[in-house]
Enzyme design. Structure first.
Site, mmCIF file in Angstrom:
data_model
loop_
_atom_site.group_PDB
_atom_site.id
_atom_site.type_symbol
_atom_site.label_atom_id
_atom_site.label_comp_id
_atom_site.label_asym_id
_atom_site.label_seq_id
_atom_site.Cartn_x
_atom_site.Cartn_y
_atom_site.Cartn_z
ATOM 1 N N HIS A 139 0.827 -1.216 0.000
ATOM 2 C CA HIS A 139 0.000 0.000 0.000
ATOM 3 C C HIS A 139 0.857 1.259 0.000
ATOM 4 O O HIS A 139 0.410 2.318 0.424
ATOM 5 C CB HIS A 139 -0.955 -0.005 1.199
ATOM 6 C CG HIS A 139 -1.997 -1.090 1.123
ATOM 7 N ND1 HIS A 139 -2.641 -1.592 2.219
ATOM 8 C CD2 HIS A 139 -2.492 -1.782 0.067
ATOM 9 C CE1 HIS A 139 -3.502 -2.548 1.843
ATOM 10 N NE2 HIS A 139 -3.414 -2.683 0.543
ATOM 11 N N SER A 209 -5.630 -9.321 9.604
ATOM 12 C CA SER A 209 -6.802 -10.171 9.464
ATOM 13 C C SER A 209 -7.007 -10.536 8.001
ATOM 14 O O SER A 209 -7.860 -11.353 7.680
ATOM 15 C CB SER A 209 -8.032 -9.456 10.003
ATOM 16 O OG SER A 209 -8.156 -8.198 9.381
ATOM 17 N N ASN A 238 -1.328 -13.861 15.003
ATOM 18 C CA ASN A 238 -2.355 -12.823 15.110
ATOM 19 C C ASN A 238 -2.964 -12.816 16.507
ATOM 20 O O ASN A 238 -3.009 -13.847 17.174
ATOM 21 C CB ASN A 238 -3.459 -13.065 14.071
ATOM 22 C CG ASN A 238 -3.137 -12.422 12.730
ATOM 23 O OD1 ASN A 238 -2.625 -11.300 12.671
ATOM 24 N ND2 ASN A 238 -3.439 -13.132 11.653
#
Ligand code: ZN
Length: 280
Positions: A139, A209, A238
């Protein structure tokens, strides 16, 4: 199933398993998301004290940001730098944050020759600050500017940002490398990440996630190659189970904070492969 009270043993088993899988790998890659960076104090957006929770106008602005750049690059930059509107200079603030033990553990796995590449959704540049060399910023990153015309990227430190907008060598305006809402993922980044998903033999997924597409497709792409053998081991670290856990895309989940678990995995790896430790 483990006997009652065996949670700690179970955790220990999984950490040893992850270390063994990593030590036996030829091409391990790491995927990281926000969970790795929140432990460094990088503000989140939608949590109770999140940037958008406390300032809905900033969220609305964020959704218009890409179009803003296309329409009026100078106005985009004035907003990004906090000169006008509701946006504080958030990206400038992120650049002052320091890595945490999770970032350093990933860098260590690269230095040991085990992790070949880290693909991150985070824009904060903390993997490099921790010493990781091979990073794909899925990103984008606040450390760079990018030209939408020719695809060139430049360190933000090369620009004073006194004259807006900053211009590329090709003459077109530069935006932050960060991928905004509605903005396509740069094709070079997407291609490189997909090639890794098709090539890796271990995928270590940390602090995400994996629900934001197309990033979320990378684990599924790796899983489609099967388990073990010519396939791939997919390991999750996680805080909570994720769709990857529920859908059986990951082989196993080590549940907890990446800043606590990853250093333990590294300790185990160095016990298993002392010759690798000497090389680093
Ligand atoms: Zn250009």
């Amino acid at each position: 199933m483990k006997p009652k009270g065996g949670d700690r043993d179970h955790m220990r088993d999984l950490i040893e398993q992850a270390a063994a899988d990593l030590a036996a790998s030829n091409h391990a890659v790491v995927l990281t998301g926000a969970g790795v960076s929140t432990e460094s104090g990088v503000a989140d957006f939608r949590g109770p004290k999140g940037i958008w929770t406390t300032n809905p106008k900033a969220e609305a602005q964020a959704y218009q940001r890409y179009e803003r750049f296309l329409d009026d690059p100078r106005a985009y930059w004035e907003e990004m730098l906090g000169a006008v509107g509701t946006s504080s200079n958030f990206y400038q603030q992120i650049r002052k944050v320091a890595p945490n033990p999770g970032h350093y553990a990933i860098a260590r796995l690269e230095h040991l020759g085990i992790v070949k590449l880290t693909i991150t959704q985070n824009v904060d540049g903390l993997h490099e600050k921790a010493g990781t060399r091979n990073v794909i910023h899925y990103h984008g990153t606040v450390e760079k500017l990018r030209c939408l015309s020719c695809g060139s990227r430049f360190s933000i430190d090369e620009y004073s940002l006194e004259r807006l907008p900053p211009l590329c060598r090709c003459g077109r305006p530069l935006k932050y490398d960060v991928v905004h809402f509605e903005e396509p993922i740069p094709s070079d980044v997407m291609d490189a990440a997909e090639a890794e998903a098709m090539k890796c033999d271990v995928m270590l997924i940390c602090g995400t996630s994996a629900v934001v597409y197309p990033f979320a497709a990378l684990p599924a792409m790796a899983r489609s190659r099967g388990r073990g053998g010519s396939g791939v081991k997919i390991i999750e670290v996680n805080a909570e189970p994720t769709p990857l856990t529920h859908q059986g895309i990951s082989d196993y989940l080590i549940q907890g904070k990446t800043g606590e678990i990853l250093p333990l995995v590294v300790d185990e790896v160095t016990k298993l492969s002392p010759e690798r430790d000497k090389r680093s």
